[in-house]
Write a protein that holds these residues in place. Structure first.
Motif, PDB file in Angstrom:
ATOM      1  N   GLN A  13       0.844  -1.191   0.000  1.00 31.75           N
ATOM      2  CA  GLN A  13       0.000   0.000   0.000  1.00 31.75           C
ATOM      3  C   GLN A  13       0.882   1.245   0.000  1.00 31.75           C
ATOM      4  O   GLN A  13       1.853   1.335   0.742  1.00 31.75           O
ATOM      5  N   ASP A  50       0.703   4.001   1.217  1.00 28.18           N
ATOM      6  CA  ASP A  50       0.307   4.888   2.302  1.00 28.18           C
ATOM      7  C   ASP A  50       1.293   4.639   3.423  1.00 28.18           C
ATOM      8  O   ASP A  50       2.150   3.764   3.331  1.00 28.18           O
ATOM      9  N   SER A  51       1.206   5.402   4.475  1.00 27.32           N
ATOM     10  CA  SER A  51       2.061   5.102   5.610  1.00 27.32           C
ATOM     11  C   SER A  51       1.343   5.441   6.893  1.00 27.32           C
ATOM     12  O   SER A  51       0.331   6.144   6.889  1.00 27.32           O
ATOM     13  N   TYR A 109       7.153  -3.730   8.234  1.00 23.30           N
ATOM     14  CA  TYR A 109       5.911  -3.627   7.465  1.00 23.30           C
ATOM     15  C   TYR A 109       4.732  -3.897   8.393  1.00 23.30           C
ATOM     16  O   TYR A 109       4.764  -4.794   9.232  1.00 23.30           O
ATOM     17  N   ASN A 152      -2.456  -3.225   7.008  1.00 26.07           N
ATOM     18  CA  ASN A 152      -3.671  -2.412   7.136  1.00 26.07           C
ATOM     19  C   ASN A 152      -4.856  -3.346   7.346  1.00 26.07           C
ATOM     20  O   ASN A 152      -5.113  -4.233   6.524  1.00 26.07           O
ATOM     21  N   ILE A 201       2.156  -2.206   4.553  1.00 26.01           N
ATOM     22  CA  ILE A 201       2.626  -0.827   4.464  1.00 26.01           C
ATOM     23  C   ILE A 201       4.023  -0.764   5.051  1.00 26.01           C
ATOM     24  O   ILE A 201       4.249  -1.212   6.181  1.00 26.01           O
TER      25      ILE A 201
END
Length: 360
Positions: free
Chosen positions: A57, A59-60, A252, A255, A262
């Motif tokens: 993903q 995103d963070s 990592y 989500n 992520i």
């Protein structure tokens, strides 16, 4: 004279003997110049983590500036992150950068020690369960080993640390742990307010942060990183975990909505905070511990230094009365914390399965 590669690559017993019993660890394996990964470290396909092909993903996790602890927006950001992500990074937290750099340097110094010196702190030789040099997670329970060595230090007192912790890293680990104490207390105060618990009294403080463990983690360069893991999928059994990363990265987080992984990018001077199972249980599921893992690295060695902030082993944990007093049904039963931890350590990493042990 180091054993030949063929002599240690022939059977599981020899690998375990070289890595575990003789104290060489994965670092010792890496230093043999292996061209391919020993089969004992090859994870089943569903557990491998090839960052080149994995669907990640873009995103963070939130990065929260802690310059003003009294800002209502900061409190909201922390509680929101604990609910939605289970992870966040904090900057301007007040822990001196020198302290963070010193404990990273001390981690490297410990793992530079000769195998026979490190082995003095193994389960078999250290003479206490509070100091443990080990490798992987639970080698005797795992079908595939993890590409990681670590030193685990359970804090009892300054006097015990002075007599039992390795001198090469003792002072730095203690200073790091003590320097984060105020940060932890402030974070838990804000998180309790998010549960409508107005005050972190002595009883709550004791059950939330009554014991601490610090790990020095070492992930050597790996010949086939796509076939193994540094740490497999799991959630922590802590209340909170405070993690110091180096600049290499490799953590990592999953989500819970998209189930995609992520990457948590290293941010200079930051600390990564994550909710552990104990806080998920005590918040009755409002705050979430989430699956995370560490990839193996094919280009360089990596270290990290987590502090696990826990209940005391003798504490019984369950949903706080304030959380369920309005009629909310308890999701979790009351469990002896030491029983919960024993359940976690008697098996291989298996995602979020441990928390099922505490469900009603």
């Amino acid at each position: 004279m180091a054993p030949s590669i063929s002599s240690i690559d022939s059977t599981s017993l020899n690998i375990l003997d070289f890595v575990v019993n003789k104290g060489n660890g994965v670092k010792g394996l890496a230093e043999l110049g292996l061209k391919t990964l020993p089969h004992q470290y090859i994870q089943p396909p569903q557990e491998r983590f090839d960052t080149n092909v994995e669907e990640l993903q873009n995103d963070s996790i939130p990065i929260i500036d802690m310059s003003n602890w009294n800002d209502a927006n900061v409190a909201k950001s922390i509680c929101d992150a604990a609910q939605k992500w289970g992870f966040f990074q904090i900057v301007n937290h007040g822990v001196p950068i020198r302290v963070l750099e010193d404990v990273k340097d001390a981690t490297h110094e410990f793992f530079k020690m000769l195998p026979q010196e490190k082995q003095k702190y193994s389960k078999e030789q250290s003479g206490t369960n509070n100091v443990r040099f080990a490798t992987s997670f639970s080698p005797r329970a795992e079908k595939a080993l993890e590409w990681k060595d670590y030193l685990s230090l359970f804090y009892v007192s300054d006097d015990e640390a002075a007599s039992l912790w390795p001198p090469v890293c003792r002072n730095q680990a203690l200073e790091y742990m003590k320097s984060t104490q105020l940060v932890v207390k402030k974070l838990l105060t804000l998180l309790m307010k998010g549960l409508n618990i107005k005050q972190l009294d002595d009883t709550k403080e004791s059950v939330l942060m009554g014991s601490k463990r610090i790990n020095l983690n070492y992930y050597p360069k790996c010949p086939n990183p796509e076939l193994t893991v540094g740490v497999g999928r799991h959630s922590d059994v802590s209340t909170l975990t405070i993690l110091l990363q180096d600049e290499i990265g490799g953590l990592y987080v999953r989500n819970t909505d998209t189930l995609k992984w992520i990457h948590v990018p290293p941010v200079s001077g930051s600390l990564v905070i994550n909710v552990g199972d104990a806080l998920q249980i005590m918040s009755n599921g409002k705050y979430k511990s989430v699956e995370h893992r560490v990839s193996a690295n094919g280009t360089s060695d990596r270290i990290s230094v987590p502090i696990f902030v826990n209940p005391r082993p003798s504490d019984v944990i369950g949903p706080f009365a304030e959380v369920v007093q309005s009629g909310e049904k308890p999701v979790y039963k009351q469990v002896l914390y030491s029983d919960y931890v024993k359940h976690f350590f008697r098996k291989a990493h298996d995602g979020k399965a441990t928390v099922e042990f505490a469900k009603v």
